[in-house]
Design an enzyme around this catalytic site. Structure first.
Site, PDB file in Angstrom:
ATOM      1  N   LYS A   1      24.058  -6.950 -31.219  1.00  0.00           N
ATOM      2  CA  LYS A   1      22.712  -6.749 -30.693  1.00  0.00           C
ATOM      3  C   LYS A   1      21.681  -7.526 -31.524  1.00  0.00           C
ATOM      4  CE  LYS A   1      19.379  -3.179 -29.668  1.00  0.00           C
ATOM      5  NZ  LYS A   1      18.940  -1.820 -29.955  1.00  0.00           N
TER       6      LYS A   1
ATOM      7  N   ASN B   1      17.731 -10.598 -11.839  1.00  0.00           N
ATOM      8  CA  ASN B   1      16.611 -10.685 -10.909  1.00  0.00           C
ATOM      9  C   ASN B   1      16.590  -9.470  -9.990  1.00  0.00           C
ATOM     10  OD1 ASN B   1      18.225 -11.311  -8.438  1.00  0.00           O
ATOM     11  ND2 ASN B   1      18.830 -13.030  -9.739  1.00  0.00           N
TER      12      ASN B   1
ATOM     13  N   PHE C   1      20.724 -19.683   1.504  1.00  0.00           N
ATOM     14  CA  PHE C   1      19.491 -18.914   1.628  1.00  0.00           C
ATOM     15  C   PHE C   1      18.454 -19.516   0.701  1.00  0.00           C
ATOM     16  CE2 PHE C   1      19.607 -14.868   4.025  1.00  0.00           C
ATOM     17  CZ  PHE C   1      20.838 -15.065   4.637  1.00  0.00           C
TER      18      PHE C   1
HETATM   19  O1  C5P Z   1      18.525 -23.786  -5.513  1.00  0.00           O
HETATM   20  P1  C5P Z   1      18.303 -22.385  -5.119  1.00  0.00           P
HETATM   21  O2  C5P Z   1      18.779 -21.392  -6.146  1.00  0.00           O
HETATM   22  O3  C5P Z   1      16.938 -22.046  -4.642  1.00  0.00           O
HETATM   23  O4  C5P Z   1      19.261 -22.213  -3.819  1.00  0.00           O
HETATM   24  C1  C5P Z   1      19.444 -20.979  -3.192  1.00  0.00           C
HETATM   25  C2  C5P Z   1      20.772 -20.971  -2.500  1.00  0.00           C
HETATM   26  O5  C5P Z   1      21.787 -21.491  -3.347  1.00  0.00           O
HETATM   27  C3  C5P Z   1      21.230 -19.568  -2.139  1.00  0.00           C
HETATM   28  O6  C5P Z   1      22.007 -19.660  -0.973  1.00  0.00           O
HETATM   29  C4  C5P Z   1      22.076 -19.180  -3.360  1.00  0.00           C
HETATM   30  O7  C5P Z   1      23.037 -18.197  -3.013  1.00  0.00           O
HETATM   31  C5  C5P Z   1      22.733 -20.493  -3.721  1.00  0.00           C
HETATM   32  N1  C5P Z   1      22.994 -20.677  -5.161  1.00  0.00           N
HETATM   33  C6  C5P Z   1      24.283 -20.738  -5.614  1.00  0.00           C
HETATM   34  N2  C5P Z   1      24.536 -20.949  -6.945  1.00  0.00           N
HETATM   35  C7  C5P Z   1      23.501 -21.109  -7.823  1.00  0.00           C
HETATM   36  C8  C5P Z   1      22.181 -21.034  -7.370  1.00  0.00           C
HETATM   37  C9  C5P Z   1      21.952 -20.810  -6.031  1.00  0.00           C
HETATM   38  O8  C5P Z   1      25.230 -20.587  -4.831  1.00  0.00           O
HETATM   39  N3  C5P Z   1      23.769 -21.291  -9.093  1.00  0.00           N
END
Ligand code: C5P
Length: 404
Positions: free
Chosen positions: A286, A207, A320
């Site tokens: 690949k 991302n 976050f």
């Molecule tokens: O559920 P969502 O991805 O929107 O949540 C965002 C928060 O969860 C952020 O603080 C992100 O760092 C954390 N997160 C995480 N592990 C994941 C997905 C998101 O720690 N697999």
């Protein structure tokens, strides 16, 4: 502020006319101010004015035998509890960024161990110039604090960003700089950046996270006195001074590192944009483009934040929420669902803030007394200033939850 010693550097910009007021207000708060003026500054305001308001003759030249015998420049550099340059011109910032020492002020900046705070002021085009912005980035990375210029009518007749911050704001930042470290002896674990989920040996899903917000949070926590471990996905950023950084690649790697590092962490801050899904299978070779279409089977990655908040005892947990719509609603839902102590929500997809930008704004949500939902807005500013405000709030809520 009482009994603090401030070295005020004034460089040659029209905003220099505001400095007598700044000095007067600082002295009212008990700060001893000694002034250093560049040659340019003396064209805008007289040394006599600064002498009258500060109570000391301003220091003007590096190679001045008389001044050196009275209060030498190294002595001056050691004397300061902080150095503030207001206004800081584009030229002054460039000299600082490149470590030049061709006059008294730039020499003092190299010779001092005191924290440096700058209040830039210049024409908006000069402020936005690539070279100026690159210099500022370099200085921020080295720990120089910025009183960001504001937007408005400039002395040159143009309108835009470049006005020196208000005197009251400069004083407020200075007092934050001198405040006792709010996270002394605390251990803070931060995740930052994106993760990469491999499809095959050459391709991955990822991302647009640049990691800048997380790195700023790590730096702000370190400045606040904490011992900081930063678990970072692949980014192109230098490690903030004093922070221990562990590089990881995928969501699973990040999860493993967090599991190892969580022991003894008092606060966990999840700024990473962790991939929510990964390919169910990673091809060893690949993938060839033989098929007309290629369905991708994805599976969920571990939710690191939810795992941390489910631990017993769990650290103070901060999440976050980057959303493109209904920011507040989704954030509040996440606060409850992931059992967080605080959530910092930001809107992504707006020009000039969020992903891949130096600027951001945040809306904080947490549960106060009687489970009442509380919130605070942190206005659009550079990510480091924003991170410092966030850390102040985290420290405040943490102290309420875990009084010493
Ligand atoms: O559920 P969502 O991805 O929107 O949540 C965002 C928060 O969860 C952020 O603080 C992100 O760092 C954390 N997160 C995480 N592990 C994941 C997905 C998101 O720690 N697999």
């Amino acid at each position: 502020m009482q009994n603090k010693q401030l070295l005020l550097g004034i460089s040659g910009g029209i905003a220099a006319y505001k400095t007598p007021d700044l000095v007067r207000r600082l002295r009212e708060q008990g700060v001893t101010v000694r002034v250093v003026m560049t040659q340019g500054a003396t064209q805008f305001i007289t040394p006599l004015t600064l002498q009258a308001v500060s109570g000391h003759p301003p220091h003007l030249a590096l190679l001045d035998a008389e001044a050196e015998s009275a209060f030498g420049h190294i002595e001056l550099a050691r004397w300061a509890d902080a150095v503030l340059i207001a206004p800081a011109t584009a030229h002054c910032l460039a000299k600082l960024a490149h470590g030049l020492a061709d006059d008294l002020l730039s020499t003092l900046c190299l010779a001092t161990r005191a924290p440096l705070l700058v209040a830039p002021a210049m024409n908006q085009q000069m402020w936005q110039a690539t070279a100026t912005q690159a210099n500022c980035r370099l200085l921020r990375e080295r720990g120089v604090r910025f009183c960001e210029p504001t937007t408005g009518a400039l002395a040159c007749g143009e309108t835009g960003p470049g006005r020196m911050a208000e005197v009251a704001d400069i004083i407020a930042q200075l007092s934050t700089l001198w405040r006792a470290p709010v996270l002394a002896r605390r251990r803070v674990l931060v995740t930052a950046g994106p993760t990469r989920e491999d499809l095959d040996p050459v391709r991955f899903i990822s991302n647009r996270s640049s990691g800048r917000m997380g790195y700023a949070v790590a730096q702000a926590a370190q400045e606040a006195g904490a011992e900081v471990v930063l678990v970072s996905g692949p980014v192109h950023l230098p490690t903030p001074t004093g922070v221990r950084r562990l590089d990881v690649y995928s969501a699973q790697d990040m999860f493993n590192a967090v599991q190892q590092q969580l022991v003894n962490a008092d606060i966990f801050i999840a700024t990473a944009a962790v991939a929510d899904y990964r390919p169910a299978q990673t091809a060893d070779e690949k993938i060839k483009k033989t098929a007309h279409s290629l369905p991708l089977a994805l599976e969920r990655t571990p939710d690191i934040l939810a795992w941390v908040s489910a631990q017993s005892p769990a650290p103070f947990t901060v999440g976050f929420a980057a959303e493109t719509q209904q920011v507040a609603e989704y954030a509040q839902d996440k606060l409850a669902r992931k059992k967080l102590d605080l959530i910092a929500a930001n809107q992504v997809g707006l020009p000039g803030q969020g992903f891949d930008s130096d600027y951001n704004a945040l809306q904080l949500f947490w549960k106060g007394a009687d489970e009442q939902l509380e919130q605070q807005s942190l206005a659009l500013t550079d990510k480091l200033s924003l991170a410092r405000r966030l850390i102040q709030q985290i420290a405040h809520l943490y102290a309420q939850k875990s009084p010493e």
